[in-house]
Design a protein around this motif. Structure first.
Motif, PDB file in Angstrom:
ATOM      1  N   LEU A  40      -8.027  -0.818   1.556  1.00 62.81           N
ATOM      2  CA  LEU A  40      -6.713  -0.942   0.935  1.00 62.81           C
ATOM      3  C   LEU A  40      -6.250   0.465   0.585  1.00 62.81           C
ATOM      4  O   LEU A  40      -6.896   1.163  -0.206  1.00 62.81           O
ATOM      5  CB  LEU A  40      -6.795  -1.808  -0.331  1.00 62.81           C
ATOM      6  CG  LEU A  40      -5.493  -2.006  -1.094  1.00 62.81           C
ATOM      7  CD1 LEU A  40      -4.457  -2.736  -0.230  1.00 62.81           C
ATOM      8  CD2 LEU A  40      -5.750  -2.770  -2.384  1.00 62.81           C
ATOM      9  N   LEU A  41      -5.148   0.894   1.202  1.00 61.20           N
ATOM     10  CA  LEU A  41      -4.638   2.250   1.024  1.00 61.20           C
ATOM     11  C   LEU A  41      -3.218   2.208   0.485  1.00 61.20           C
ATOM     12  O   LEU A  41      -2.454   1.288   0.787  1.00 61.20           O
ATOM     13  CB  LEU A  41      -4.648   3.003   2.364  1.00 61.20           C
ATOM     14  CG  LEU A  41      -5.970   3.009   3.125  1.00 61.20           C
ATOM     15  CD1 LEU A  41      -5.769   3.629   4.502  1.00 61.20           C
ATOM     16  CD2 LEU A  41      -7.045   3.730   2.348  1.00 61.20           C
ATOM     17  N   GLU A  74      -1.821   7.222   1.865  1.00 59.32           N
ATOM     18  CA  GLU A  74      -2.936   6.601   2.584  1.00 59.32           C
ATOM     19  C   GLU A  74      -4.282   6.894   1.928  1.00 59.32           C
ATOM     20  O   GLU A  74      -5.292   7.099   2.584  1.00 59.32           O
ATOM     21  CB  GLU A  74      -2.945   7.006   4.065  1.00 59.32           C
ATOM     22  CG  GLU A  74      -1.758   6.473   4.820  1.00 59.32           C
ATOM     23  CD  GLU A  74      -1.879   6.625   6.324  1.00 59.32           C
ATOM     24  OE1 GLU A  74      -3.006   6.787   6.835  1.00 59.32           O
ATOM     25  OE2 GLU A  74      -0.833   6.580   6.984  1.00 59.32           O
ATOM     26  N   LEU A  75      -4.281   6.884   0.595  1.00 62.55           N
ATOM     27  CA  LEU A  75      -5.506   7.063  -0.180  1.00 62.55           C
ATOM     28  C   LEU A  75      -5.993   5.696  -0.645  1.00 62.55           C
ATOM     29  O   LEU A  75      -5.184   4.789  -0.860  1.00 62.55           O
ATOM     30  CB  LEU A  75      -5.258   7.965  -1.391  1.00 62.55           C
ATOM     31  CG  LEU A  75      -4.901   9.415  -1.080  1.00 62.55           C
ATOM     32  CD1 LEU A  75      -4.501  10.148  -2.355  1.00 62.55           C
ATOM     33  CD2 LEU A  75      -6.083  10.108  -0.407  1.00 62.55           C
TER      34      LEU A  75
END
Length: 148
Positions: free
Chosen positions: A116-117, A122-123
């Protein structure tokens, strides 16, 4: 969910009342899939591998509880779609907490798994429990004040 054993609908404990509504695995997985953008009955059934009667029952209950709404398909077809309501979207933290616990305790370090980002960077998404002042706390730092 009503009709399946003991009801905690009038319990003094918020956890017990919540489990009554979303506490079975299928309801949680339906909610997870709704967050992933799965909206149609057939798509939910295919993704979950769930019997039609059980899926229909869980969807009815989630709609009755105001977690999902059922409406016409956005593509104009004759199908219906299920979407999260504002109340349903508030379950995001619950899904993140379950995911985080599962990542920590149910996978080997190098075992492949979904991630899950956040959309912007996109972390990985993480959940942190805080008190009302915004200070991080653990279970050792909290207690339940009982009503009776």
């Amino acid at each position: 969910m009503q009709g399946r054993g003991v009801s905690h609908r009038h319990a003094e404990c918020p956890v017990a009342r919540t489990v009554d509504v979303i506490g079975d695995r299928w309801s949680l997985l339906i909610i997870r899939d709704a967050f992933d953008g799965i909206r149609r009955f057939s798509e939910l059934q295919r993704n979950l591998g769930l019997a039609k009667n059980i899926l229909a029952s869980r969807l009815r209950e989630l709609v009755a509880q105001g977690i999902l709404t059922m409406g016409p398909a956005t593509d104009g077809s004759a199908y219906h779609e299920y979407t999260l309501t504002a109340k349903g979207r508030e379950l995001f933290a619950v899904i993140v907490a379950l995911r985080t616990w599962g990542e920590t305790h149910l996978f080997e370090g190098d075992e492949p798994r979904s991630a899950l980002l956040d959309v912007k960077n996109e972390l990985p998404v993480r959940l942190q429990v805080t008190n009302a002042a915004g200070e991080p706390i653990s279970s050792d730092d909290a207690f339940v004040r009982k009503v009776s």
